[in-house]
Design a protein around this motif. Structure first.
Motif, PDB file in Angstrom:
ATOM      1  N   VAL A  48       0.820  -1.202   0.000  1.00 44.63           N
ATOM      2  CA  VAL A  48       0.000   0.000   0.000  1.00 44.63           C
ATOM      3  C   VAL A  48       0.858   1.258   0.000  1.00 44.63           C
ATOM      4  O   VAL A  48       0.708   2.128  -0.861  1.00 44.63           O
ATOM      5  CB  VAL A  48      -0.960   0.027   1.204  1.00 44.63           C
ATOM      6  CG1 VAL A  48      -1.759   1.327   1.221  1.00 44.63           C
ATOM      7  CG2 VAL A  48      -1.890  -1.179   1.172  1.00 44.63           C
ATOM      8  N   ASP A  90     -11.083  -1.068  -1.097  1.00 42.09           N
ATOM      9  CA  ASP A  90     -10.102  -0.893  -0.036  1.00 42.09           C
ATOM     10  C   ASP A  90     -10.345  -1.817   1.149  1.00 42.09           C
ATOM     11  O   ASP A  90      -9.530  -1.857   2.077  1.00 42.09           O
ATOM     12  CB  ASP A  90     -10.094   0.555   0.454  1.00 42.09           C
ATOM     13  CG  ASP A  90      -9.678   1.531  -0.630  1.00 42.09           C
ATOM     14  OD1 ASP A  90      -8.698   1.247  -1.351  1.00 42.09           O
ATOM     15  OD2 ASP A  90     -10.329   2.595  -0.755  1.00 42.09           O
ATOM     16  N   TYR A  94      -5.368  -4.599   7.125  1.00 36.34           N
ATOM     17  CA  TYR A  94      -4.205  -3.761   6.897  1.00 36.34           C
ATOM     18  C   TYR A  94      -3.120  -4.089   7.909  1.00 36.34           C
ATOM     19  O   TYR A  94      -3.377  -4.140   9.112  1.00 36.34           O
ATOM     20  CB  TYR A  94      -4.582  -2.282   6.986  1.00 36.34           C
ATOM     21  CG  TYR A  94      -5.295  -1.788   5.757  1.00 36.34           C
ATOM     22  CD1 TYR A  94      -4.666  -0.933   4.853  1.00 36.34           C
ATOM     23  CD2 TYR A  94      -6.592  -2.193   5.480  1.00 36.34           C
ATOM     24  CE1 TYR A  94      -5.313  -0.497   3.715  1.00 36.34           C
ATOM     25  CE2 TYR A  94      -7.243  -1.771   4.340  1.00 36.34           C
ATOM     26  CZ  TYR A  94      -6.602  -0.919   3.461  1.00 36.34           C
ATOM     27  OH  TYR A  94      -7.241  -0.483   2.326  1.00 36.34           O
TER      28      TYR A  94
END
Length: 122
Positions: A48, A90, A94
């Motif tokens: 990312v 998205d 993460y």
């Protein structure tokens, strides 16, 4: 040697914003590159963004340019990912990462956090 703990994930609507935080501890001086990867369901982990502790040099994956901003607070060993204009694409877990190479390859990062879930509803 380095511990990474992410926070700030959650559920947002498309077009909304989230700010992820990564608290780094340990011998961070020997791991100059900090970054974020993400993994969506059924997909491989994807780079990312990354940043260096020393100079603050940044690099982004194309799909997040102009929407995401990575930053760091050297004094507090914190790295952030400000995510704006979020899209359903998205949605992912993460991960905060630390390593020695200014790289987009997951194998170049020695240390990984446990991840924080980001879900973007459409």
């Amino acid at each position: 040697q380095v511990q990474l703990v992410e926070s700030g994930g959650g559920l947002v609507q498309a077009g909304g914003s989230l700010r992820l935080s990564c608290a780094a501890s340990g011998r961070t001086f020997s791991n100059n590159v900090m970054g974020w990867f993400r993994q969506a369901p059924g997909k491989e982990r994807q780079f990312v963004a990354r940043i260096t502790w020393s100079s603050g040099t940044r690099f982004y994956e194309d799909s997040v340019k102009g929407r995401f901003t990575i930053s760091r607070d050297n004094a507090n060993n914190m790295v952030y990912l400000q995510m704006n204009s979020l899209k359903s694409e998205d949605t992912a877990v993460y991960y905060c990462v630390a390593g020695r190479s200014f790289s987009s390859w997951r194998g170049d990062y020695e240390y990984w956090g446990q991840g924080t879930q980001v879900t973007v509803s459409s």
